[in-house]
Design a protein around this motif. Sequence first.
Motif, PDB file in Angstrom:
ATOM      1  N   SER A  33      -7.334  -1.910   9.223  1.00 52.98           N
ATOM      2  CA  SER A  33      -6.726  -3.230   9.331  1.00 52.98           C
ATOM      3  C   SER A  33      -7.642  -4.272   9.963  1.00 52.98           C
ATOM      4  CB  SER A  33      -5.427  -3.132  10.131  1.00 52.98           C
ATOM      5  OG  SER A  33      -5.689  -2.633  11.430  1.00 52.98           O
ATOM      6  N   ALA A  69      -6.386  -8.044  -3.192  1.00 56.61           N
ATOM      7  CA  ALA A  69      -5.212  -8.052  -2.326  1.00 56.61           C
ATOM      8  C   ALA A  69      -5.169  -6.767  -1.506  1.00 56.61           C
ATOM      9  CB  ALA A  69      -3.936  -8.197  -3.150  1.00 56.61           C
ATOM     10  N   ARG A  70      -4.554  -6.860  -0.340  1.00 54.66           N
ATOM     11  CA  ARG A  70      -4.351  -5.673   0.481  1.00 54.66           C
ATOM     12  C   ARG A  70      -3.005  -5.045   0.168  1.00 54.66           C
ATOM     13  NH1 ARG A  70      -7.499  -4.418   4.898  1.00 54.66           N
ATOM     14  NH2 ARG A  70      -9.153  -5.920   5.356  1.00 54.66           N
ATOM     15  N   GLY A  71      -2.929  -3.728   0.219  1.00 56.59           N
ATOM     16  CA  GLY A  71      -1.661  -3.050   0.068  1.00 56.59           C
ATOM     17  C   GLY A  71      -0.773  -3.303   1.280  1.00 56.59           C
ATOM     18  N   ASN A  72       0.503  -3.243   1.080  1.00 57.45           N
ATOM     19  CA  ASN A  72       1.444  -3.570   2.148  1.00 57.45           C
ATOM     20  C   ASN A  72       1.424  -2.565   3.292  1.00 57.45           C
ATOM     21  OD1 ASN A  72       2.345  -5.907   0.921  1.00 57.45           O
ATOM     22  ND2 ASN A  72       3.959  -4.853  -0.210  1.00 57.45           N
ATOM     23  N   ALA A  73       1.408  -1.295   2.975  1.00 57.85           N
ATOM     24  CA  ALA A  73       1.557  -0.304   4.027  1.00 57.85           C
ATOM     25  C   ALA A  73       0.371   0.645   4.149  1.00 57.85           C
ATOM     26  CB  ALA A  73       2.816   0.511   3.798  1.00 57.85           C
ATOM     27  N   LYS A  74      -0.352   0.832   3.106  1.00 60.71           N
ATOM     28  CA  LYS A  74      -1.400   1.834   3.122  1.00 60.71           C
ATOM     29  C   LYS A  74      -2.759   1.200   3.346  1.00 60.71           C
ATOM     30  CE  LYS A  74       1.162   4.849  -0.024  1.00 60.71           C
ATOM     31  NZ  LYS A  74       1.108   5.595  -1.316  1.00 60.71           N
ATOM     32  N   SER A  75      -3.691   2.034   3.661  1.00 61.91           N
ATOM     33  CA  SER A  75      -5.070   1.575   3.853  1.00 61.91           C
ATOM     34  C   SER A  75      -5.752   1.438   2.502  1.00 61.91           C
ATOM     35  CB  SER A  75      -5.822   2.562   4.748  1.00 61.91           C
ATOM     36  OG  SER A  75      -5.267   2.606   6.036  1.00 61.91           O
ATOM     37  N   GLY A  80      -6.039 -10.471   5.463  1.00 58.03           N
ATOM     38  CA  GLY A  80      -5.608 -10.799   4.104  1.00 58.03           C
ATOM     39  C   GLY A  80      -5.401 -12.279   3.863  1.00 58.03           C
TER      40      GLY A  80
END
Length: 125
Positions: A29, A70-76, A54
């Motif tokens: 993160s 884009a970044r995933g919501n919950a995962k790395s 993000g």
Amino acid sequence: VQLQASGGGLVQAGGSLRLSCAASGLTFSVYAIGWFRQAPGKEREFVAAISWGGGNTYYADSVKGRLTIARGNAKSTVYLQMNSLKPDDTAVYYCAARPPYSGSSYYAPTGYDYWGQGTQVTVSS
């Protein structure tokens, strides 16, 4: 630290692919993530990058309007959605992690400490 790039393949011009970059062994993160590509006989070039939160994204002029990072919501995981692909997009695509203390530009590969193994994208005409 491992970065795993996946999702490449063979697609016709005008088609779409979604690449994924999954990370382990680092505090994902706080790292910015970049995508670079390298075609045969050419130097590695910047494609897109996303800041650690993000909120900021960066694109090469050649892919603006066609690729979205884009970044995933919950995962790395970070995704690179690739639409309206062209034969010139054919290359091995690499994801890389840029530490928060990096003083280098998002566009420079030297600013990234960790690299994935690459995934092949081939766009046929």
